[in-house]
Design a protein around this motif. Structure first.
Motif, PDB file in Angstrom:
ATOM      1  N   GLY A  25      -4.426   7.747   4.159  1.00  0.00           N
ATOM      2  CA  GLY A  25      -3.991   7.256   2.848  1.00  0.00           C
ATOM      3  C   GLY A  25      -2.502   7.387   2.577  1.00  0.00           C
ATOM      4  O   GLY A  25      -2.072   7.326   1.423  1.00  0.00           O
ATOM      5  N   LYS A  26      -1.692   7.479   3.634  1.00  0.00           N
ATOM      6  CA  LYS A  26      -0.238   7.651   3.438  1.00  0.00           C
ATOM      7  C   LYS A  26       0.361   6.460   2.680  1.00  0.00           C
ATOM      8  O   LYS A  26       1.064   6.630   1.689  1.00  0.00           O
ATOM      9  N   SER A  27       0.047   5.254   3.172  1.00  0.00           N
ATOM     10  CA  SER A  27       0.626   4.063   2.535  1.00  0.00           C
ATOM     11  C   SER A  27       0.140   3.939   1.095  1.00  0.00           C
ATOM     12  O   SER A  27       0.913   3.574   0.199  1.00  0.00           O
ATOM     13  N   LYS A  41      -8.265  -2.269   0.707  1.00  0.00           N
ATOM     14  CA  LYS A  41      -8.426  -2.808   2.063  1.00  0.00           C
ATOM     15  C   LYS A  41      -7.464  -2.067   2.998  1.00  0.00           C
ATOM     16  O   LYS A  41      -6.296  -1.870   2.668  1.00  0.00           O
ATOM     17  N   TYR A  42      -7.992  -1.651   4.171  1.00  0.00           N
ATOM     18  CA  TYR A  42      -7.141  -0.917   5.103  1.00  0.00           C
ATOM     19  C   TYR A  42      -6.332  -1.862   5.975  1.00  0.00           C
ATOM     20  O   TYR A  42      -6.880  -2.701   6.670  1.00  0.00           O
ATOM     21  N   LEU A  43      -5.004  -1.747   5.896  1.00  0.00           N
ATOM     22  CA  LEU A  43      -4.117  -2.500   6.779  1.00  0.00           C
ATOM     23  C   LEU A  43      -3.295  -1.460   7.512  1.00  0.00           C
ATOM     24  O   LEU A  43      -2.473  -0.782   6.897  1.00  0.00           O
ATOM     25  N   ALA A  44      -3.543  -1.296   8.801  1.00  0.00           N
ATOM     26  CA  ALA A  44      -2.836  -0.245   9.538  1.00  0.00           C
ATOM     27  C   ALA A  44      -1.330  -0.472   9.450  1.00  0.00           C
ATOM     28  O   ALA A  44      -0.853  -1.604   9.537  1.00  0.00           O
ATOM     29  N   THR A  45      -0.604   0.620   9.256  1.00  0.00           N
ATOM     30  CA  THR A  45       0.851   0.514   9.271  1.00  0.00           C
ATOM     31  C   THR A  45       1.276   0.276  10.717  1.00  0.00           C
ATOM     32  O   THR A  45       0.810   0.931  11.638  1.00  0.00           O
ATOM     33  N   ILE A  46       2.154  -0.726  10.890  1.00  0.00           N
ATOM     34  CA  ILE A  46       2.615  -1.044  12.245  1.00  0.00           C
ATOM     35  C   ILE A  46       3.964  -0.363  12.412  1.00  0.00           C
ATOM     36  O   ILE A  46       4.953  -0.820  11.867  1.00  0.00           O
ATOM     37  N   ALA A  83       3.421   5.116  10.742  1.00  0.00           N
ATOM     38  CA  ALA A  83       2.061   4.815  11.197  1.00  0.00           C
ATOM     39  C   ALA A  83       1.443   6.066  11.806  1.00  0.00           C
ATOM     40  O   ALA A  83       2.095   6.792  12.552  1.00  0.00           O
ATOM     41  N   GLY A  84       0.163   6.305  11.477  1.00  0.00           N
ATOM     42  CA  GLY A  84      -0.485   7.509  11.982  1.00  0.00           C
ATOM     43  C   GLY A  84      -1.097   7.344  13.361  1.00  0.00           C
ATOM     44  O   GLY A  84      -1.387   8.321  14.036  1.00  0.00           O
ATOM     45  N   HIS A  85      -1.296   6.108  13.778  1.00  0.00           N
ATOM     46  CA  HIS A  85      -1.981   5.891  15.058  1.00  0.00           C
ATOM     47  C   HIS A  85      -1.118   6.369  16.230  1.00  0.00           C
ATOM     48  O   HIS A  85       0.076   6.075  16.267  1.00  0.00           O
ATOM     49  N   SER A 174      -5.405  11.765  -5.148  1.00  0.00           N
ATOM     50  CA  SER A 174      -6.227  10.592  -4.893  1.00  0.00           C
ATOM     51  C   SER A 174      -5.357   9.372  -5.156  1.00  0.00           C
ATOM     52  O   SER A 174      -4.923   9.153  -6.291  1.00  0.00           O
ATOM     53  N   ALA A 175      -5.105   8.621  -4.099  1.00  0.00           N
ATOM     54  CA  ALA A 175      -4.325   7.396  -4.294  1.00  0.00           C
ATOM     55  C   ALA A 175      -5.163   6.398  -5.072  1.00  0.00           C
ATOM     56  O   ALA A 175      -4.647   5.534  -5.767  1.00  0.00           O
ATOM     57  N   GLN A 176      -6.490   6.560  -4.966  1.00  0.00           N
ATOM     58  CA  GLN A 176      -7.358   5.602  -5.660  1.00  0.00           C
ATOM     59  C   GLN A 176      -7.272   5.779  -7.179  1.00  0.00           C
ATOM     60  O   GLN A 176      -7.051   4.831  -7.906  1.00  0.00           O
TER      61      GLN A 176
HETATM   62  N1  LIG Z   1     -11.415   6.603  -1.805  1.00  0.00           N
HETATM   63  C1  LIG Z   1     -10.127   6.644  -1.444  1.00  0.00           C
HETATM   64  N2  LIG Z   1      -9.686   5.821  -0.468  1.00  0.00           N
HETATM   65  C2  LIG Z   1      -8.374   5.876  -0.136  1.00  0.00           C
HETATM   66  C3  LIG Z   1      -7.476   6.774  -0.773  1.00  0.00           C
HETATM   67  N3  LIG Z   1      -6.272   6.597  -0.202  1.00  0.00           N
HETATM   68  C4  LIG Z   1      -6.416   5.646   0.726  1.00  0.00           C
HETATM   69  N4  LIG Z   1      -7.675   5.204   0.770  1.00  0.00           N
HETATM   70  C5  LIG Z   1      -8.237   4.175   1.666  1.00  0.00           C
HETATM   71  O1  LIG Z   1      -8.085   4.641   3.007  1.00  0.00           O
HETATM   72  C6  LIG Z   1      -7.744   3.573   3.877  1.00  0.00           C
HETATM   73  C7  LIG Z   1      -6.466   3.888   4.626  1.00  0.00           C
HETATM   74  O2  LIG Z   1      -5.382   3.949   3.711  1.00  0.00           O
HETATM   75  P1  LIG Z   1      -3.847   3.761   4.188  1.00  0.00           P
HETATM   76  O3  LIG Z   1      -2.995   4.169   3.056  1.00  0.00           O
HETATM   77  O4  LIG Z   1      -3.639   2.430   4.767  1.00  0.00           O
HETATM   78  O5  LIG Z   1      -3.808   4.848   5.364  1.00  0.00           O
HETATM   79  P2  LIG Z   1      -2.557   5.290   6.264  1.00  0.00           P
HETATM   80  O6  LIG Z   1      -2.621   6.763   6.371  1.00  0.00           O
HETATM   81  O7  LIG Z   1      -1.295   4.724   5.736  1.00  0.00           O
HETATM   82  O8  LIG Z   1      -2.946   4.656   7.672  1.00  0.00           O
HETATM   83  P3  LIG Z   1      -1.964   4.179   8.877  1.00  0.00           P
HETATM   84  O9  LIG Z   1      -1.085   3.118   8.314  1.00  0.00           O
HETATM   85  O10 LIG Z   1      -2.867   3.651   9.953  1.00  0.00           O
HETATM   86  O11 LIG Z   1      -1.208   5.381   9.336  1.00  0.00           O
HETATM   87  C8  LIG Z   1      -7.660   2.320   3.005  1.00  0.00           C
HETATM   88  O12 LIG Z   1      -8.904   1.616   3.091  1.00  0.00           O
HETATM   89  C9  LIG Z   1      -7.457   2.857   1.609  1.00  0.00           C
HETATM   90  O13 LIG Z   1      -7.968   2.001   0.623  1.00  0.00           O
HETATM   91  C10 LIG Z   1      -7.980   7.623  -1.804  1.00  0.00           C
HETATM   92  O14 LIG Z   1      -7.291   8.450  -2.399  1.00  0.00           O
HETATM   93  N5  LIG Z   1      -9.314   7.521  -2.080  1.00  0.00           N
END
Ligand SMILES: Nc1nc2c(ncn2[C@@H]2O[C@H](COP(=O)(O)OP(=O)(O)OP(=O)(O)O)[C@@H](O)[C@H]2O)c(=O)[nH]1
Length: 283
Positions: A25-27, A41-46, A83-85, A174-176
C-alpha cells in the motif's frame, strides 16, 4: 527602540522515499495524502513512481513536489515511491542516497511483509555503502491496511516494538479509510525538520528507545514460545527452584513498573500464567 523583526525560517527541500514489499500500500498511502483519494485497483509501481505523471513507457516516475508548512518553515518535499517487487532492485538502488526520510510500509495482514522490513533496511544500507549513514535519516513505519481487521496477523505491540526498538516512528494506517495518514505525515515531517535543525542528527528523543534491547528480545521470545517451559526459558522437566528462578529474572525485567516496551504487559502476564501452570504439575 524598535524591536528586531524575526527573520522567517529558510525554506527546506527534502527527499523522502517509500520502502516495503509489493502490494503493501505504499502508493496508496502517498496518494491518500497528496490527492485525498483511494485507489482500490492494484497497479504495480514500475521502478519509481513519479506520481501525477502517467507510467506509460516511462519507468522512472516521481511524485510531484509537495509544499508543506512545519511550524514557521516551508518545506518542499519530493517523494519517490519505490516499487516493492524484487524485480525492480536495479531501478530502486539509485534512489537511496541523499534521503532525509523513509516511509517503511508493511501490511498488517501479511506476515512476510513485516518479516521483510529488516531486509529492506539491509538493502538500503548496502546501497549507501560503507560511508552511508542511516542515523541521519528519519524512518516512519506504517502498519498499513488496519481496516482489514479480520485478516490482521501482526498486532500493534509487535509492530511498535520492532519500530521503537530501532528508534523509528510508528503509525497504524489505512490508505483506504485515511486513518492515521495525516498524523503520520505531520509527525514525520516535523521529525525531519528537527533533524535538519539538529545538524543532521536524529534528535535524542527519537533515536533512542525507552527500553533495552534485552527487554525487546525477551518480549519477542515470549511471544514466539510454544509452551510454558519455553516461555520461562527453562528445559522441560525443570525443578520448582529453576522455574522460580527463571520467573523472578523475567519478572524484574518485564514488570510493568519497570518496562515500557510495547507488549511488555502481555508478556509479563504470560510469564505469570506460565509459572502458575508449571508449578501446579511440579512436586
Ligand atoms: N483494504 C486496504 N487496501 C489497501 C490499503 N492500501 C492499499 N490497499 C490495496 O492494496 C493494493 C496494493 O496497493 P499499492 O499502493 O499499489 O501497493 P504498493 O506497495 O505501492 O505496491 P508496489 O507498487 O508493487 O510496490 C491495492 O489493491 C490497494 O487498493 C489499505 O489501507 N486498505
Amino acid at each position: 527602540m524598535e524591536s528586531k523583526r524575526k527573520e522567517p525560517a529558510k525554506s527546506l527541500r527534502i527527499k523522502v522515499i517509500s520502502m516495503g514489499n509489493a502490494e503493501v500500500g505504499k502508493s496508496c498511502i502517498i496518494k491518500r495524502y497528496c490527492e485525498k483519494r483511494f485507489v482500490s485497483k492494484y497497479l504495480a509501481t514500475i521502478g519509481i513512481d513519479y506520481g501525477v505523471t502517467k507510467a506509460s513507457r516511462i519507468i522512472l516516475k516521481r511524485l510531484a513536489t509537495i509544499e508543506v508548512q512545519v511550524r514557521d518553515r516551508e518545506i518542499k518535499v519530493n517523494i519517490f515511491d519505490m516499487a516493492g517487487h524484487p524485480f525492480f532492485f536495479e531501478v530502486r538502488n539509485e534512489f537511496y542516497k541523499d534521503t532525509q526520510g523513509v516511509i517503511l510500509v508493511y501490511d498488517v495482514g501479511q506476515k512476510e511483509s513485516f518479516d521483510a522490513l529488516d531486509s529492506w533496511l539491509a538493502e538500503m544500507k548496502q546501497e549507501l555503502g560503507p560511508h552511508g549513514n542511516m542515523d541521519n535519516v528519519v524512518f516512519v513505519v506504517c502498519a498499513n491496511k488496519i481496516d482489514c481487521s479480520k485478516h490482521r496477523c501482526i498486532d500493534e505491540s509487535e509492530g511498535r516494538l520492532w519500530a521503537e526498538s530501532k528508534g523509528f516512528l510508528y503509525f497504524e494506517t489505512s490508505a483506504q479509510t485515511g486513518e492515521g495518514i495525516n498524523e503520520m505525515f505531520q509527525t514525520f515531517y516535523m521529525s525531519i525538520v528537527d533533524l535538519c535543525e539538529n545538524g543532521g542528527k536524529r534528535p535524542a528523543t527519537n533515536s533512542s528507545a525507552s527500553f533495552t534491547k534485552e527487554q525487546a528480545d525477551t518480549i519477542r521470545r515470549i511471544r514466539g514460545s510454544k509452551d510454558s517451559w519455553e516461555m520461562l526459558g527453562v528445559r522441560p522437566g525443570a525443578s520448582r527452584e529453576e522455574v522460580n528462578k527463571a520467573y523472578r529474572k523475567l519478572a524484574v525485567l518485564l514488570h510493568p513498573d519497570k518496562c515500557v516496551a510495547p507488549g511488555s504487559e502481555d508478556a509479563f502476564k504470560a510469564v505469570v500464567n506460565a509459572r502458575t501452570a508449571l508449578l501446579k504439575n511440579i512436586k
